[in-house]
Design an enzyme around this catalytic site. Sequence first.
Site, PDB file in Angstrom:
ATOM      1  N   ARG A  35       0.916  -0.775  -0.102  1.00  0.00           N
ATOM      2  CA  ARG A  35       0.076  -0.213   0.530  1.00  0.00           C
ATOM      3  C   ARG A  35       0.917   1.282   0.155  1.00  0.00           C
ATOM      4  O   ARG A  35       0.577   1.669  -0.667  1.00  0.00           O
ATOM      5  CB  ARG A  35      -1.290   0.114   1.043  1.00  0.00           C
ATOM      6  CG  ARG A  35      -1.805   0.923   0.906  1.00  0.00           C
ATOM      7  CD  ARG A  35      -3.763   0.680   2.274  1.00  0.00           C
ATOM      8  NE  ARG A  35      -4.027   2.094   1.923  1.00  0.00           N
ATOM      9  CZ  ARG A  35      -4.439   2.691   2.800  1.00  0.00           C
ATOM     10  NH1 ARG A  35      -3.454   2.968   3.765  1.00  0.00           N
ATOM     11  NH2 ARG A  35      -5.805   3.227   2.342  1.00  0.00           N
ATOM     12  N   ILE A  61      -7.347   7.544  -1.507  1.00  0.00           N
ATOM     13  CA  ILE A  61      -7.710   6.198  -1.479  1.00  0.00           C
ATOM     14  C   ILE A  61      -8.420   5.864  -0.201  1.00  0.00           C
ATOM     15  O   ILE A  61      -8.378   5.645   0.707  1.00  0.00           O
ATOM     16  CB  ILE A  61      -6.040   5.332  -1.134  1.00  0.00           C
ATOM     17  CG1 ILE A  61      -5.467   3.378  -1.448  1.00  0.00           C
ATOM     18  CG2 ILE A  61      -5.618   6.621  -0.314  1.00  0.00           C
ATOM     19  CD1 ILE A  61      -4.175   3.557  -1.326  1.00  0.00           C
ATOM     20  N   SER A  62      -9.008   4.822  -0.595  1.00  0.00           N
ATOM     21  CA  SER A  62     -10.356   4.371   0.088  1.00  0.00           C
ATOM     22  C   SER A  62      -9.072   3.190   1.302  1.00  0.00           C
ATOM     23  O   SER A  62      -8.327   2.827   1.811  1.00  0.00           O
ATOM     24  CB  SER A  62     -11.244   3.358  -0.183  1.00  0.00           C
ATOM     25  OG  SER A  62     -11.920   3.584  -1.593  1.00  0.00           O
ATOM     26  N   GLN A  63      -9.764   3.122   3.383  1.00  0.00           N
ATOM     27  CA  GLN A  63      -9.543   2.543   4.169  1.00  0.00           C
ATOM     28  C   GLN A  63      -9.440   1.606   3.730  1.00  0.00           C
ATOM     29  O   GLN A  63     -10.566   0.953   3.210  1.00  0.00           O
ATOM     30  CB  GLN A  63     -10.726   3.175   4.891  1.00  0.00           C
ATOM     31  CG  GLN A  63     -10.128   1.997   6.183  1.00  0.00           C
ATOM     32  CD  GLN A  63     -11.233   2.726   7.301  1.00  0.00           C
ATOM     33  OE1 GLN A  63     -12.673   3.229   6.926  1.00  0.00           O
ATOM     34  NE2 GLN A  63     -12.064   2.343   8.580  1.00  0.00           N
ATOM     35  N   PRO A  64      -8.335   0.328   3.810  1.00  0.00           N
ATOM     36  CA  PRO A  64      -8.186  -1.108   3.901  1.00  0.00           C
ATOM     37  C   PRO A  64      -9.705  -1.471   4.332  1.00  0.00           C
ATOM     38  O   PRO A  64      -9.923  -2.809   3.239  1.00  0.00           O
ATOM     39  CB  PRO A  64      -7.056  -0.959   4.439  1.00  0.00           C
ATOM     40  CG  PRO A  64      -6.283  -0.378   4.647  1.00  0.00           C
ATOM     41  CD  PRO A  64      -6.790   0.692   4.714  1.00  0.00           C
TER      42      PRO A  64
END
Length: 222
Positions: A35, A61-64
Amino acid sequence: MNTQAANKRIRLIMDLRTKGITSTEVLSAIERVPREEFVPEQAQDQAWEDMALPIGLGQTISQPFVVAIMTQGLELKSSDKVLEIGTGCGYQCAVLSHLCRRVYTIERHKYLLEAAEKRLNDLKIRNFTAIAADGMKGWPVINRISQAPFDKIIVTAAARVKPPQALFDQLAVGGIMVIPVGEPGAQVLKRYKKESEDAFAVRDIISVRFVPLLPDVSEQAL
Ligand code: SAH
């Protein structure tokens, strides 16, 4: 990878498990994708934290956890052909690429797309095709080749009222689409299963916060 970096990865995977991600395939795909390669210099320290991060042009970038729950909701098979709307930095695409046959991904910001493509190529991910276009219209016919129908569709920007019709049309019967729907502040992640040409089963997954789906292609510089 040094021990500290490896520990950060393991901590995130454990965190995702605690939060309810049960698919070992999804967890190991997240563990495999570096990431830190997808986040800007100033956010490197947080690359393995469970949080969304800015990637430029007002996008994130989206949260995992959100990447994980969306990916899990797709119930991917290695033979699946997947359409993603909203390439962003390419992180979700990289995760998907390890779990399906091929990812077709569309981004409306031309320069975000170029950066994502380069990153994915540098990571030697080969089973994706990326274009700059308006994803609300679905995957376009290119050189008289139509890629639809897709086994799975994932939309990583929110539709205000309901999913775009073109995406329903490009989903295979038996296929699944995961998409955030709703006004800013009241979005719900929804999972649609296409049961026949005109019937869907819908289920709400969780409340989410995504940037909105916007029309047209943007050539705004990074
Ligand atoms: N999946 C991304 C996160 C995407 S953020 C990741 O893993 O990093 C949402 C993205 O959707 C933004 O980059 C935004 O530009 C894009 N987007 C919004 N509307 C779109 C549309 N109509 N077609 C394609 N991309 C769109």
